[in-house]
Design an enzyme around this catalytic site. Structure first.
Site, PDB file in Angstrom:
ATOM      1  N   GLY A 338       5.421 -20.905  -4.579  1.00  0.00           N
ATOM      2  CA  GLY A 338       6.965 -21.625  -5.707  1.00  0.00           C
ATOM      3  C   GLY A 338       6.843 -20.597  -7.094  1.00  0.00           C
ATOM      4  O   GLY A 338       6.872 -19.775  -6.979  1.00  0.00           O
ATOM      5  N   GLU A 362       2.909   8.599  -0.211  1.00  0.00           N
ATOM      6  CA  GLU A 362       2.274   9.716   0.899  1.00  0.00           C
ATOM      7  C   GLU A 362       3.443   9.534   2.385  1.00  0.00           C
ATOM      8  O   GLU A 362       2.799   9.654   3.301  1.00  0.00           O
ATOM      9  CB  GLU A 362       0.951   8.666   0.701  1.00  0.00           C
ATOM     10  CG  GLU A 362      -0.007   9.459  -0.180  1.00  0.00           C
ATOM     11  CD  GLU A 362      -1.350   9.238   0.047  1.00  0.00           C
ATOM     12  OE1 GLU A 362      -1.906   9.470   0.798  1.00  0.00           O
ATOM     13  OE2 GLU A 362      -1.873   8.981  -1.380  1.00  0.00           O
TER      14      GLU A 362
END
Length: 381
Positions: A338, A362
């Site tokens: 939350g 990458e």
């Protein structure tokens, strides 16, 4: 939760390695970092070197092989403890990987022992402002003058930029069009004509920079591999470490999942704990399944490479699935926390920032999809 260590991909030495590193990291690796990321990264490299862990990231002689499963287990374990520790380890391997794979004996002796000891920081300089995923479009040039190559151009998004002691730089040397006309060079920090022109701040802080080469003279003895073979060198290096990016994503995902499980057991609402709601149980089931699916692909690719097989498609599948899946797992964990989940300094908030870059560097997720698709078509022809 280490049930995956019983999988047949691993030998006893891998299991022992992961257990030792987990205990060591719990004792020595800081789980948070301050504002001076450069200093902390240097300290982590030194710490990893003193602990003996960086030896797994290099191949000191041509007869040695990098153990991909060990690299992946190390990255997964470090990522569970600290994103910056994982980064420090990974960049030592990636930055020196071309030397491990294809360097001369003189290059190996000069650089790899210092990398393994944590006495020298390495960097991999491939991306450019107009050539990120499209490596063949690079414009940084290297022209031969006598026994030197003269480098001109820029590189950007370079990890360890600004703190590295040497950089493996890829430049267009002109032997042939496109990817076949690229060569790789080792450029020491402080070489005349080489400068750091910009430090780049990102949402998960780590050393990152833009580099510039202006009439930068590098001895041809610093070239890795033959002229025009730089693209092959880069791809071989990325094939090793692309799978380890998937492993790092696994580490982040497992860390988030552990936090989510604890939250589900302890958070009370509407007269019961969060974990008693069927929606929470369904979310946890999806998270666990996503993690195991990614782990199977990751360690299949690592095992396959350690058997001497090609892993271009398998490594791409592992990186795509693990990084995208980790993003989903971490997002679900944030949701379970939350409002607390987006508070700066919370574990899941940190993970939410750290995972995002792994879907890009990458080889972005879209590039992995292209690699997989092209390989499937090629193999079925």
């Amino acid at each position: 939760m280490n049930e995956h260590m019983d999988w047949p991909f691993f030998d006893d030495r891998h299991r022992e390695l992961a257990t030792r590193l987990d205990a060591w990291a719990a004792e020595f690796v800081p789980h948070a970092h301050g504002n001076d990321v450069d200093a902390e990264c240097r300290a982590l490299v030194k710490l990893l070197g003193q602990g003996g862990w960086l030896h797994h990231a290099v191949a000191p002689t041509a007869a040695d092989r990098i153990d991909t499963r060990a690299i992946c287990l190390l990255r997964e374990t470090l990522a569970r403890h600290s994103g910056l520790a994982d980064f420090a380890f990974a960049m030592q391997g990636l930055g020196s990987g071309a030397i491990s794979l294809q360097g001369t004996q003189a290059q190996r002796l000069r650089y790899l022992p210092r990398v393994a000891a944590g006495d020298a920081i390495a960097a991999f300089a491939l991306s450019e402002p107009e050539a990120g995923s499209d490596v063949a479009a690079m414009s940084c040039t290297a022209r031969v003058e006598g026994d030197h190559a003269v480098l001109d151009g820029e590189k950007t998004w370079i990890s360890n930029g600004g703190i590295a002691d040497f950089y493996v730089v890829f430049a267009r040397s002109g032997e042939a069009p496109g990817a076949r006309g690229i060569s790789a060079f080792i450029v020491d920090a402080g070489t005349p004509g080489f400068e750091i022109v910009e430090r780049i701040d990102v949402i998960a802080p780590h050393p990152l920079a833009r580099l510039r080469f202006t009439n930068c003279r590098v001895p041809l003895a610093q070239r890795i591999g033959a002229a025009g073979e730089g693209f092959k060198v880069a791809m071989r290096t990325l094939d090793v470490f692309r799978t380890s990016v998937a492993a790092a994503a696994l580490g982040f995902a497992r860390c988030a999942f552990d936090a989510a499980l604890e939250r589900a057991r302890s958070r009370r609402m509407f007269g019961q704990v969060l974990g008693e709601f069927q929606l929470t149980q369904a979310r946890l089931a999806t998270m666990a399944t996503t993690i195991d699916s990614a782990a199977l692909l990751t360690y299949r690719a690592a095992w396959q490479r350690d058997q001497g097989r090609g892993v271009t498609r398998e490594a791409a599948m592992a990186k795509l699935t693990a990084t995208e899946g980790a993003q989903q797992v971490i997002d679900a964990a944030v949701q379970m926390f939350g409002g607390l989940g987006v508070v700066s300094g919370q574990v899941v908030e940190r993970l939410y920032r750290e995972i995002r870059a792994l879907r890009i560097y990458e080889g972005a997720s879209e590039v992995q999809q292209l690699i997989i698709g092209r390989d499937l078509l090629k193999s079925s022809a």
